[in-house]
Scaffold this motif. Structure first.
Motif, PDB file in Angstrom:
ATOM      1  N   ILE A   1     -32.413 -13.341   0.214  1.00  0.00           N
ATOM      2  CA  ILE A   1     -33.035 -12.112   0.419  1.00  0.00           C
ATOM      3  C   ILE A   1     -33.406 -11.519  -0.878  1.00  0.00           C
ATOM      4  CG2 ILE A   1     -33.417 -10.017   1.513  1.00  0.00           C
ATOM      5  CD1 ILE A   1     -33.225 -12.249   3.472  1.00  0.00           C
ATOM      6  N   ALA A   2     -32.160 -11.626  -1.713  1.00  0.00           N
ATOM      7  CA  ALA A   2     -32.169 -11.115  -3.104  1.00  0.00           C
ATOM      8  C   ALA A   2     -32.712  -9.619  -3.269  1.00  0.00           C
ATOM      9  CB  ALA A   2     -32.998 -11.962  -4.154  1.00  0.00           C
TER      10      ALA A   2
ATOM     11  N   CYS B   1     -36.883 -11.054   8.270  1.00  0.00           N
ATOM     12  CA  CYS B   1     -35.809 -10.876   9.177  1.00  0.00           C
ATOM     13  C   CYS B   1     -35.780  -9.985  10.138  1.00  0.00           C
ATOM     14  CB  CYS B   1     -34.517 -10.735   8.145  1.00  0.00           C
ATOM     15  SG  CYS B   1     -34.216 -11.773   6.880  1.00  0.00           S
ATOM     16  N   VAL B   2     -36.524  -8.879  10.058  1.00  0.00           N
ATOM     17  CA  VAL B   2     -36.590  -7.901  11.196  1.00  0.00           C
ATOM     18  C   VAL B   2     -37.540  -8.468  12.283  1.00  0.00           C
ATOM     19  CG1 VAL B   2     -37.384  -5.675  11.744  1.00  0.00           C
ATOM     20  CG2 VAL B   2     -35.842  -5.915   9.897  1.00  0.00           C
TER      21      VAL B   2
ATOM     22  N   ASP C   1     -35.498 -14.967  16.779  1.00  0.00           N
ATOM     23  CA  ASP C   1     -35.290 -16.206  15.792  1.00  0.00           C
ATOM     24  C   ASP C   1     -34.142 -15.783  14.890  1.00  0.00           C
ATOM     25  OD1 ASP C   1     -37.351 -17.787  17.080  1.00  0.00           O
ATOM     26  OD2 ASP C   1     -38.847 -16.840  15.802  1.00  0.00           O
ATOM     27  N   GLU C   2     -33.635 -16.947  14.255  1.00  0.00           N
ATOM     28  CA  GLU C   2     -32.507 -16.695  13.430  1.00  0.00           C
ATOM     29  C   GLU C   2     -33.107 -16.315  12.038  1.00  0.00           C
ATOM     30  OE1 GLU C   2     -28.900 -16.794  13.742  1.00  0.00           O
ATOM     31  OE2 GLU C   2     -29.674 -16.664  15.744  1.00  0.00           O
TER      32      GLU C   2
ATOM     33  N   VAL D   1     -26.033  -9.193  10.515  1.00  0.00           N
ATOM     34  CA  VAL D   1     -25.824  -7.790  10.416  1.00  0.00           C
ATOM     35  C   VAL D   1     -27.090  -6.896  11.237  1.00  0.00           C
ATOM     36  CG1 VAL D   1     -27.524  -7.651   8.234  1.00  0.00           C
ATOM     37  CG2 VAL D   1     -25.595  -5.798   8.490  1.00  0.00           C
ATOM     38  N   ILE D   2     -28.275  -7.427  11.440  1.00  0.00           N
ATOM     39  CA  ILE D   2     -29.328  -7.186  12.227  1.00  0.00           C
ATOM     40  C   ILE D   2     -28.927  -7.040  13.508  1.00  0.00           C
ATOM     41  CG2 ILE D   2     -31.531  -7.372  12.997  1.00  0.00           C
ATOM     42  CD1 ILE D   2     -32.490  -8.265   9.859  1.00  0.00           C
ATOM     43  N   ASP D   3     -28.245  -8.047  14.053  1.00  0.00           N
ATOM     44  CA  ASP D   3     -27.919  -8.144  15.500  1.00  0.00           C
ATOM     45  C   ASP D   3     -26.880  -7.171  15.750  1.00  0.00           C
ATOM     46  OD1 ASP D   3     -29.488 -10.168  15.858  1.00  0.00           O
ATOM     47  OD2 ASP D   3     -28.163 -11.921  15.692  1.00  0.00           O
TER      48      ASP D   3
END
Length: 221
Positions: free
Chosen positions: A116-117, A126-127, A134-135, A141-143
């Protein structure tokens, strides 16, 4: 002088409180408070209890040692100018700030995970993947903060709430990446001078566009 505005600027906190105390897709209002001890911002209602922090989401990588060989070849005056623009409210977000054991915080993991950097376009991807089931590199951390993301119903709701329309396609199905997207197969850092310049230009365009959306709300701070 020299202090992180995400933690120390009362003006930034007032802006966040005013901007994001607004109606959710459900029609209920997400009211933020700034008077809860040990919390930057807070929301407590039947919707849930959330401690929230500010995050500057558009890095220019001026202080990243591993980016030194590339950053040093870019015009320093221009990079500094873009950095100042990215430290306006258009380059800021709020995230849940409670550390989840084994997952960390969204703010922290954005910077620690080199896939992600610290990039906001990659974070937003990712969101998007979270909402589609999806992964992603930030899945853990989002989950762990799923209750927060449920407030916005779906990816489109999240984008509209935080005024991120200029970072997605009109149908809100795809993120507009600031450099060529590698599918998280390697580091998210721009790996050439050309990629770095493209990243800066696209980051600047997004922040300025979001600032215009924020200004159009005509919110009194």
């Amino acid at each position: 002088m020299g202090k992180d505005p995400d933690s120390w600027s009362p003006t930034l906190r007032r802006y966040h409180k005013a901007l994001w105390s607004r109606e959710l897709p459900s029609g209920q209002v997400f009211t933020l408070m700034d008077d809860v001890p040990k919390r930057y911002l807070s929301h407590d209602s039947h919707l849930g209890s959330f401690a929230l922090s500010s995050d500057s989401v558009i890095p220019t990588y001026l202080g990243w040692k591993r980016m030194g060989p590339i950053v040093s070849r870019a015009p320093f005056w221009k990079t500094q100018k873009i950095q100042r623009e990215c430290y306006t409210i258009g380059g800021m977000m709020i995230w849940p700030s409670t550390t989840v054991p084994g997952a960390g915080t969204i703010n922290g993991m954005r910077g620690l995970n080199l896939k992600i950097a610290d990039r906001f376009d990659l974070t937003l991807e990712c969101v998007r993947r979270h909402y589609s089931g999806d992964e992603s590199p930030l899945s853990a951390v989002i989950d762990a903060n799923a209750e927060f993301f449920q407030l916005f119903c779906d990816f489109g709701g999240f984008v509209d709430f935080f005024l991120l329309q200029d970072l997605v396609d009109p149908d809100m199905q795809k993120v507009r990446f600031m450099t060529c997207f590698n599918g998280f197969s390697r580091t998210g850092l721009p790996d050439t001078l050309e990629a770095y310049k493209s990243y800066l230009d696209n980051a600047r365009t997004f922040v300025n566009a979001r600032n215009r959306r924020i200004a159009a709300l005509e919110i009194t701070v």
